[in-house]
Structures are given as C-alpha cells and as structure tokens.
Design an enzyme around this catalytic site. Structure first.
Site: not given
Length: 200
Positions: A101, A167
C-alpha cells in the site's frame, strides 16, 4: 535425481503455481487488473507517450521485466533511476507498485510525476490505502499476500513467504498484459524479437 526428490519438486512447483493462480480467481469489486493495464498501456502507445515504471525490491524486479517487454513491443519505456531515464512530462504514464500500500519512495515519485502532469497507475494489494487513493489516477488491485498481511509473528513456514505471492502474481499478470497488448498493437512475434538487444 531420485524419484522422491522429483516428486517433492513437482509438488512444490504445483503448489506455488496454484497459489499464484488463486490470486486471479478471487472475486473483486474493482476492474480486472489485466483489462486496466492493457487499456492504459495501449492508450499510451497510441498517444506515443513515454511509460515509466518503478517498484522497490523484488517488486522492482518485476517492474523491470515489464519495462523490458514494453520496449520490445515498441513503447518508449523507462525504469526510474536508470542513467538514461528521460524527464517525465504531461501526458506520460507512470506505473508504480506498492504491494503493501505504501512506500515512501513510491509516494515521492508519484508527487513529482503529478506535479509534471503525468498519469499514474498504482499497482497494489491494498487498494484502500491512503497512498493508493491519493496518488493513483488508476488503481490496479492485485489481491495477493504481501508483508502487510503475511502474519509475520507466526512460526508457520510458508511456501511463498512475505510478499512472494504478490511478486509472483505480478510476473504472471505482466506476462498476460504483454500477450494481450501485443495483440492490441498488432505486433508480430518477429517484430517483437527484432527489438531485443544483440549486445549480449
């Protein structure tokens, strides 16, 4: 390699691929990340503007891989902090990743880009974060575990720890984006290959 080791390796690989695949089957109230990224990038290509990418750590490596493929598709694509990165200006596109975030470097770069009139695509697992809402013209939600919600106090060993699921999902998402974008821009495999470096 023994049969037992091959079985374990295969089991781990399937588990990791299954975890990454599950990211793209979760119900969401936000637009599909694939559609959003293809839309933004195809518009950037049609306008002939520059595309800049940035992410920290392993997220940054995924962003660099995306940047390389965008260049192969003929876009003017640049990794921030490369020595040859040009200035960003109005109508250019900045794509940043901040899985948890917020990262201070990502926020600072977004402010500079905004001050110069650029459009910002904010890729994150936390679409309601203050930074995403303040910085992103468009938010791309990748609903995967990051270090913001990895249960760091737990003693349980995970196959994909910390932000690895996010990822890995980025890698898969970006491969889908490049595939779809190649179709949108009518780029043949031969033309794409012709743009790959020969200085290797």
């Amino acid at each position: 390699m023994s049969e037992a080791k091959e079985t374990l390796m295969s089991k781990l690989a399937l588990e990791i691929c299954s975890l990454i695949g599950s990211v793209f089957t979760q119900p969401s109230t936000t637009p599909a990340p694939l559609d959003t990224l293809v839309h933004e990038l195809s518009n950037a290509a049609k306008r002939g503007v520059k595309v800049f990418v940035y992410g920290v750590g392993r997220e940054g490596l995924m962003m660099k891989g995306l940047c390389m493929r965008l260049a192969h598709l003929g876009l003017s694509a640049h990794c921030i902090f490369d020595m040859t990165t040009p200035p960003i200006s109005s109508s250019d596109l900045l794509i940043v990743s901040a899985g948890p975030g917020f990262f201070s470097t990502v926020e600072a770069l977004c402010k500079i880009a905004k001050n110069n009139g650029a459009r910002i695509v904010y890729v994150t697992a936390q679409p309601e974060s203050r930074a995403a809402l303040e910085c992103g013209d468009v938010i791309v939600h990748v609903p995967a575990q990051t270090m913001a919600n990895d249960g760091g106090d737990s003693m349980k060993r995970e196959v994909l720890p910390m932000g690895s699921l996010y990822e890995g999902a980025m890698f898969v998402l970006f491969e889908m984006v490049i595939y779809r974008l190649g179709e949108c821009l009518e780029q043949s495999p031969q033309v794409i290959r012709s743009r790959h470096t020969n200085l290797e």
